[in-house]
Design a protein around this motif. Structure first.
Motif, PDB file in Angstrom:
ATOM      1  N   LEU A  31       0.849  -1.194   0.000  1.00 37.49           N
ATOM      2  CA  LEU A  31       0.000   0.000   0.000  1.00 37.49           C
ATOM      3  C   LEU A  31       0.882   1.240   0.000  1.00 37.49           C
ATOM      4  O   LEU A  31       1.826   1.334   0.789  1.00 37.49           O
ATOM      5  CB  LEU A  31      -0.903  -0.009   1.238  1.00 37.49           C
ATOM      6  N   VAL A  32       0.596   2.188  -0.871  1.00 38.19           N
ATOM      7  CA  VAL A  32       1.334   3.448  -0.927  1.00 38.19           C
ATOM      8  C   VAL A  32       0.484   4.544  -0.301  1.00 38.19           C
ATOM      9  O   VAL A  32      -0.658   4.770  -0.715  1.00 38.19           O
ATOM     10  CB  VAL A  32       1.694   3.824  -2.377  1.00 38.19           C
ATOM     11  N   LEU A  33       1.032   5.199   0.725  1.00 36.45           N
ATOM     12  CA  LEU A  33       0.355   6.322   1.376  1.00 36.45           C
ATOM     13  C   LEU A  33       0.982   7.612   0.878  1.00 36.45           C
ATOM     14  O   LEU A  33       2.197   7.800   0.967  1.00 36.45           O
ATOM     15  CB  LEU A  33       0.510   6.229   2.899  1.00 36.45           C
ATOM     16  N   GLU A  34       0.142   8.508   0.370  1.00 33.11           N
ATOM     17  CA  GLU A  34       0.646   9.759  -0.184  1.00 33.11           C
ATOM     18  C   GLU A  34      -0.113  10.937   0.422  1.00 33.11           C
ATOM     19  O   GLU A  34      -1.334  10.931   0.481  1.00 33.11           O
ATOM     20  CB  GLU A  34       0.497   9.779  -1.699  1.00 33.11           C
ATOM     21  N   ASP A  35       0.654  11.925   0.849  1.00 32.05           N
ATOM     22  CA  ASP A  35       0.078  13.152   1.387  1.00 32.05           C
ATOM     23  C   ASP A  35       0.950  14.300   0.909  1.00 32.05           C
ATOM     24  O   ASP A  35       1.987  14.596   1.496  1.00 32.05           O
ATOM     25  CB  ASP A  35       0.041  13.120   2.914  1.00 32.05           C
ATOM     26  N   GLY A  36       0.521  14.925  -0.181  1.00 31.71           N
ATOM     27  CA  GLY A  36       1.351  15.968  -0.759  1.00 31.71           C
ATOM     28  C   GLY A  36       2.663  15.394  -1.251  1.00 31.71           C
ATOM     29  O   GLY A  36       2.706  14.430  -2.026  1.00 31.71           O
ATOM     30  N   ALA A  37       3.765  15.935  -0.746  1.00 34.56           N
ATOM     31  CA  ALA A  37       5.092  15.463  -1.147  1.00 34.56           C
ATOM     32  C   ALA A  37       5.510  14.204  -0.405  1.00 34.56           C
ATOM     33  O   ALA A  37       6.514  13.580  -0.762  1.00 34.56           O
ATOM     34  CB  ALA A  37       6.126  16.570  -0.919  1.00 34.56           C
ATOM     35  N   GLU A  38       4.770  13.807   0.626  1.00 34.91           N
ATOM     36  CA  GLU A  38       5.125  12.617   1.404  1.00 34.91           C
ATOM     37  C   GLU A  38       4.638  11.353   0.697  1.00 34.91           C
ATOM     38  O   GLU A  38       3.511  11.294   0.205  1.00 34.91           O
ATOM     39  CB  GLU A  38       4.502  12.685   2.800  1.00 34.91           C
ATOM     40  N   ARG A  39       5.509  10.341   0.673  1.00 28.24           N
ATOM     41  CA  ARG A  39       5.156   9.072   0.047  1.00 28.24           C
ATOM     42  C   ARG A  39       5.738   7.951   0.913  1.00 28.24           C
ATOM     43  O   ARG A  39       6.936   7.941   1.217  1.00 28.24           O
ATOM     44  CB  ARG A  39       5.721   8.991  -1.369  1.00 28.24           C
ATOM     45  N   HIS A  40       4.892   7.019   1.303  1.00 29.62           N
ATOM     46  CA  HIS A  40       5.316   5.927   2.169  1.00 29.62           C
ATOM     47  C   HIS A  40       4.837   4.615   1.553  1.00 29.62           C
ATOM     48  O   HIS A  40       3.653   4.462   1.248  1.00 29.62           O
ATOM     49  CB  HIS A  40       4.733   6.079   3.573  1.00 29.62           C
ATOM     50  N   GLU A  41       5.727   3.660   1.397  1.00 29.46           N
ATOM     51  CA  GLU A  41       5.406   2.355   0.832  1.00 29.46           C
ATOM     52  C   GLU A  41       5.271   1.346   1.971  1.00 29.46           C
ATOM     53  O   GLU A  41       6.254   0.968   2.608  1.00 29.46           O
ATOM     54  CB  GLU A  41       6.479   1.932  -0.165  1.00 29.46           C
ATOM     55  N   VAL A  42       4.044   0.928   2.224  1.00 30.36           N
ATOM     56  CA  VAL A  42       3.745  -0.003   3.314  1.00 30.36           C
ATOM     57  C   VAL A  42       3.678  -1.412   2.730  1.00 30.36           C
ATOM     58  O   VAL A  42       2.902  -1.658   1.797  1.00 30.36           O
ATOM     59  CB  VAL A  42       2.406   0.345   3.994  1.00 30.36           C
ATOM     60  N   PRO A  43       4.442  -2.364   3.250  1.00 30.22           N
ATOM     61  CA  PRO A  43       4.430  -3.711   2.683  1.00 30.22           C
ATOM     62  C   PRO A  43       3.173  -4.492   3.074  1.00 30.22           C
ATOM     63  O   PRO A  43       2.464  -4.141   4.020  1.00 30.22           O
ATOM     64  CB  PRO A  43       5.678  -4.355   3.300  1.00 30.22           C
ATOM     65  N   ALA A  44       2.904  -5.567   2.351  1.00 33.73           N
ATOM     66  CA  ALA A  44       1.807  -6.468   2.707  1.00 33.73           C
ATOM     67  C   ALA A  44       2.080  -7.095   4.066  1.00 33.73           C
ATOM     68  O   ALA A  44       3.222  -7.401   4.406  1.00 33.73           O
ATOM     69  CB  ALA A  44       1.661  -7.547   1.648  1.00 33.73           C
ATOM     70  N   GLY A  45       1.027  -7.272   4.855  1.00 31.17           N
ATOM     71  CA  GLY A  45       1.165  -7.885   6.169  1.00 31.17           C
ATOM     72  C   GLY A  45       1.536  -6.933   7.275  1.00 31.17           C
ATOM     73  O   GLY A  45       1.713  -7.355   8.425  1.00 31.17           O
ATOM     74  N   ALA A  46       1.640  -5.647   6.983  1.00 31.47           N
ATOM     75  CA  ALA A  46       2.043  -4.665   7.995  1.00 31.47           C
ATOM     76  C   ALA A  46       0.847  -4.266   8.868  1.00 31.47           C
ATOM     77  O   ALA A  46      -0.291  -4.165   8.397  1.00 31.47           O
ATOM     78  CB  ALA A  46       2.631  -3.424   7.339  1.00 31.47           C
ATOM     79  N   LEU A  47       1.118  -4.016  10.154  1.00 30.41           N
ATOM     80  CA  LEU A  47       0.103  -3.518  11.078  1.00 30.41           C
ATOM     81  C   LEU A  47       0.160  -2.000  11.097  1.00 30.41           C
ATOM     82  O   LEU A  47       1.229  -1.411  11.260  1.00 30.41           O
ATOM     83  CB  LEU A  47       0.354  -4.062  12.484  1.00 30.41           C
ATOM     84  N   LEU A  48      -0.996  -1.374  10.924  1.00 26.98           N
ATOM     85  CA  LEU A  48      -1.097   0.090  10.952  1.00 26.98           C
ATOM     86  C   LEU A  48      -1.877   0.520  12.178  1.00 26.98           C
ATOM     87  O   LEU A  48      -3.002   0.066  12.401  1.00 26.98           O
ATOM     88  CB  LEU A  48      -1.781   0.613   9.696  1.00 26.98           C
ATOM     89  N   ASP A  49      -1.284   1.387  12.979  1.00 28.83           N
ATOM     90  CA  ASP A  49      -1.929   1.984  14.150  1.00 28.83           C
ATOM     91  C   ASP A  49      -2.368   3.384  13.752  1.00 28.83           C
ATOM     92  O   ASP A  49      -1.535   4.265  13.524  1.00 28.83           O
ATOM     93  CB  ASP A  49      -0.935   2.014  15.316  1.00 28.83           C
ATOM     94  N   LEU A  50      -3.662   3.598  13.651  1.00 29.13           N
ATOM     95  CA  LEU A  50      -4.220   4.865  13.181  1.00 29.13           C
ATOM     96  C   LEU A  50      -4.627   5.715  14.377  1.00 29.13           C
ATOM     97  O   LEU A  50      -5.485   5.319  15.160  1.00 29.13           O
ATOM     98  CB  LEU A  50      -5.423   4.595  12.276  1.00 29.13           C
ATOM     99  N   TYR A  51      -4.029   6.878  14.504  1.00 27.34           N
ATOM    100  CA  TYR A  51      -4.229   7.755  15.658  1.00 27.34           C
ATOM    101  C   TYR A  51      -5.412   8.683  15.379  1.00 27.34           C
ATOM    102  O   TYR A  51      -5.261   9.735  14.756  1.00 27.34           O
ATOM    103  CB  TYR A  51      -2.970   8.570  15.922  1.00 27.34           C
ATOM    104  N   VAL A  52      -6.577   8.319  15.850  1.00 24.03           N
ATOM    105  CA  VAL A  52      -7.774   9.108  15.595  1.00 24.03           C
ATOM    106  C   VAL A  52      -7.671  10.483  16.244  1.00 24.03           C
ATOM    107  O   VAL A  52      -8.000  11.511  15.639  1.00 24.03           O
ATOM    108  CB  VAL A  52      -9.020   8.360  16.109  1.00 24.03           C
ATOM    109  N   ARG A  53      -7.190  10.524  17.480  1.00 25.36           N
ATOM    110  CA  ARG A  53      -7.113  11.797  18.199  1.00 25.36           C
ATOM    111  C   ARG A  53      -6.209  12.790  17.474  1.00 25.36           C
ATOM    112  O   ARG A  53      -6.541  13.956  17.317  1.00 25.36           O
ATOM    113  CB  ARG A  53      -6.601  11.541  19.620  1.00 25.36           C
ATOM    114  N   GLN A  54      -5.047  12.315  17.026  1.00 27.75           N
ATOM    115  CA  GLN A  54      -4.119  13.204  16.339  1.00 27.75           C
ATOM    116  C   GLN A  54      -4.646  13.614  14.969  1.00 27.75           C
ATOM    117  O   GLN A  54      -4.475  14.757  14.550  1.00 27.75           O
ATOM    118  CB  GLN A  54      -2.743  12.545  16.204  1.00 27.75           C
ATOM    119  N   ALA A  55      -5.290  12.685  14.258  1.00 25.59           N
ATOM    120  CA  ALA A  55      -5.874  13.039  12.966  1.00 25.59           C
ATOM    121  C   ALA A  55      -6.944  14.107  13.130  1.00 25.59           C
ATOM    122  O   ALA A  55      -7.051  15.036  12.317  1.00 25.59           O
ATOM    123  CB  ALA A  55      -6.473  11.792  12.308  1.00 25.59           C
ATOM    124  N   ASN A  56      -7.739  13.998  14.193  1.00 31.48           N
ATOM    125  CA  ASN A  56      -8.811  14.967  14.434  1.00 31.48           C
ATOM    126  C   ASN A  56      -8.296  16.354  14.774  1.00 31.48           C
ATOM    127  O   ASN A  56      -9.034  17.344  14.651  1.00 31.48           O
ATOM    128  CB  ASN A  56      -9.704  14.477  15.570  1.00 31.48           C
TER     129      ASN A  56
END
Length: 431
Positions: A305-330
């Motif tokens: 999975l490729v995560l892109e936010d403007g100039a930021e690009r992150h390549e996340v491999p298959a099988g990776a665990l993602l911790d999504l910070y709801v408080r910080q996103a908000n």
């Protein structure tokens, strides 16, 4: 650094960080960080992207990966399902949670119970709010789910025991030495068994009677729907626990934190009480944006999975665990500006972002009961806040790992004494 445009500040009165449930030292940066193989995602666009990548991720929160190993049968719980089966289940139950259905079927019940509970608080002159909101939220959610063939007070106690988790103290405790350590070990074992006992009691006293009644006479509720789908008693039990967490435990906490905010800010409380329903809901959404009950969501990638936010690009491999910070996103300053941690009901938002932002999740697993929770809270608070209330002291905040949520306790309300505890005024906390 992201090239996203920052919105201008919209808060008429700056009052600093207004969050009451943020863990000390919790940071919103960096937007993405890999620690011990887990991808920690904090920026709003990337949290939203992951939650919407239904074909590239699966549910990994709420003990999903452990729970799946023990699941059997043809009907996986909706919380743990993904893909076509999850979409089918959500489509089938959506009718219970539409704004029209909530207002038509449950509003009268909300108003009746809110009137009774507020009148009791008025007469007694004092109340511990979390006990009141537990009964209120359980009774409303029970109607939606179909758990109406048992004692509500008893069911409230059973659910509270289940979600409270183990009760443990500091090692050694006051007694100290081997005896103290032995006592703590015993307390840990008993604490770990408490949810099992509570689950079994919930099954026997609440879920089983509901199933029996609906086999004889189906109703328009979740249990009846699950029986029509051919679900086993065990599958129905798991779904009832899921709805209990979503519709009872979390709504109870939000009501407590909302009253905390509204009692400490006279102007906001007056604005709320004078407003029409859409504006009141807007205030509640903004409080929920700052105080999401569930602060973290988890997904595991099924492909790269490729995560892109403007100039930021992150390549996340298959099988990776993602911790999504709801408080910080908000409270992402790149999305909301420098006043992101202030309480501003009229704030501007990025296009496509709901007023509560990620507090009900997003994508395939977004909480279907968002409108129900907000209307339930509003019906109760618009009655409660017309009493001359004060908080006796600051409420106590703790955390529940089972559902990754906060608990607000010791919300002691006093009626009409003029001597209650208050936080500093907004002016004194301005930056």
């Amino acid at each position: 650094m992201s090239d996203r445009a920052r919105p201008e500040t919209r808060c008429p009165v700056p009052h600093g960080d207004r969050r009451r449930t943020a863990p000390p030292g919790e940071s919103g940066t960096p937007g993405v960080e890999v620690l011990d193989g887990t991808w920690h995602v904090r920026s709003l666009p990337l949290v939203r992207q992951v939650l919407r990548e239904a074909d590239a991720t699966v549910q990994a929160g709420f003990s999903a990966e452990t729970a799946r190993k023990g699941l059997t049968g043809d009907h996986p719980p909706v919380l743990y399902a993904d893909g076509p089966e999850h979409r089918r289940q959500r489509t089938a139950t959506a009718r219970f949670f539409t704004p029209a259905a909530v207002s038509r079927r449950y509003r009268d019940l909300m108003e009746e119970r809110a009137d009774e509970l507020v009148e009791r608080i008025r007469q007694e002159g004092r109340a511990e709010l979390s006990a009141v909101t537990l009964r209120y939220s359980v009774e409303v959610a029970a109607q939606v789910v179909g758990l109406t063939n048992s004692d509500i007070d008893g069911m409230s106690r059973r659910l509270e025991r289940f979600f409270s988790g183990p009760a443990t103290g500091p090692a050694g405790g006051p007694a100290g030495g081997p005896l103290g350590r032995l006592r703590d070990r015993a307390g840990t074992v008993l604490g770990s068994l408490r949810p099992i006992w509570a689950m079994n009691a919930f099954r026997l006293r609440d879920v089983r009677p509901a199933i029996t009644a609906r086999r004889e006479q189906p109703r328009e509720d979740v249990v009846s729907h699950l029986l029509a789908e051919g679900c086993t008693d065990r599958e129905i039990l798991v779904e009832c626990v899921t709805y209990a967490a979503a519709g009872m435990a979390t709504t109870r906490e939000f009501i407590s934190v909302a009253i905390w905010h509204l009692l400490e800010d006279d102007r906001l409380r007056e604005e709320y009480l004078a407003a029409e329903e859409p504006a009141r809901h807007g205030i509640l959404h903004e409080i929920l944006r700052l105080e999401p009950v569930v602060g973290h969501l988890y997904r595991r990638t099924t492909r790269a999975l490729v995560l892109e936010d403007g100039a930021e690009r992150h390549e996340v491999p298959a099988g990776a665990l993602l911790d999504l910070y709801v408080r910080q996103a908000n409270s992402d300053e790149q999305a909301f500006g420098e006043d992101a941690r202030q309480l501003c009901p009229e704030r501007s938002r990025p296009r496509g972002i709901r007023p509560e932002v990620m507090s009900f999740g997003d994508g395939a697993h977004r909480c279907p009961g968002g409108f129900l929770a907000i209307q339930e809270t509003d019906v109760f608070l618009q009655r409660l806040l017309r009493l001359p209330l004060e908080l006796e002291h600051p409420p106590r905040v703790s955390w529940v790992e089972l559902i990754a949520a906060y608990e607000v306790r010791d919300v002691v309300l006093r009626v009409g004494t003029g001597q209650g505890w208050r936080t500093p005024s907004p002016a004194s906390t301005a930056r």
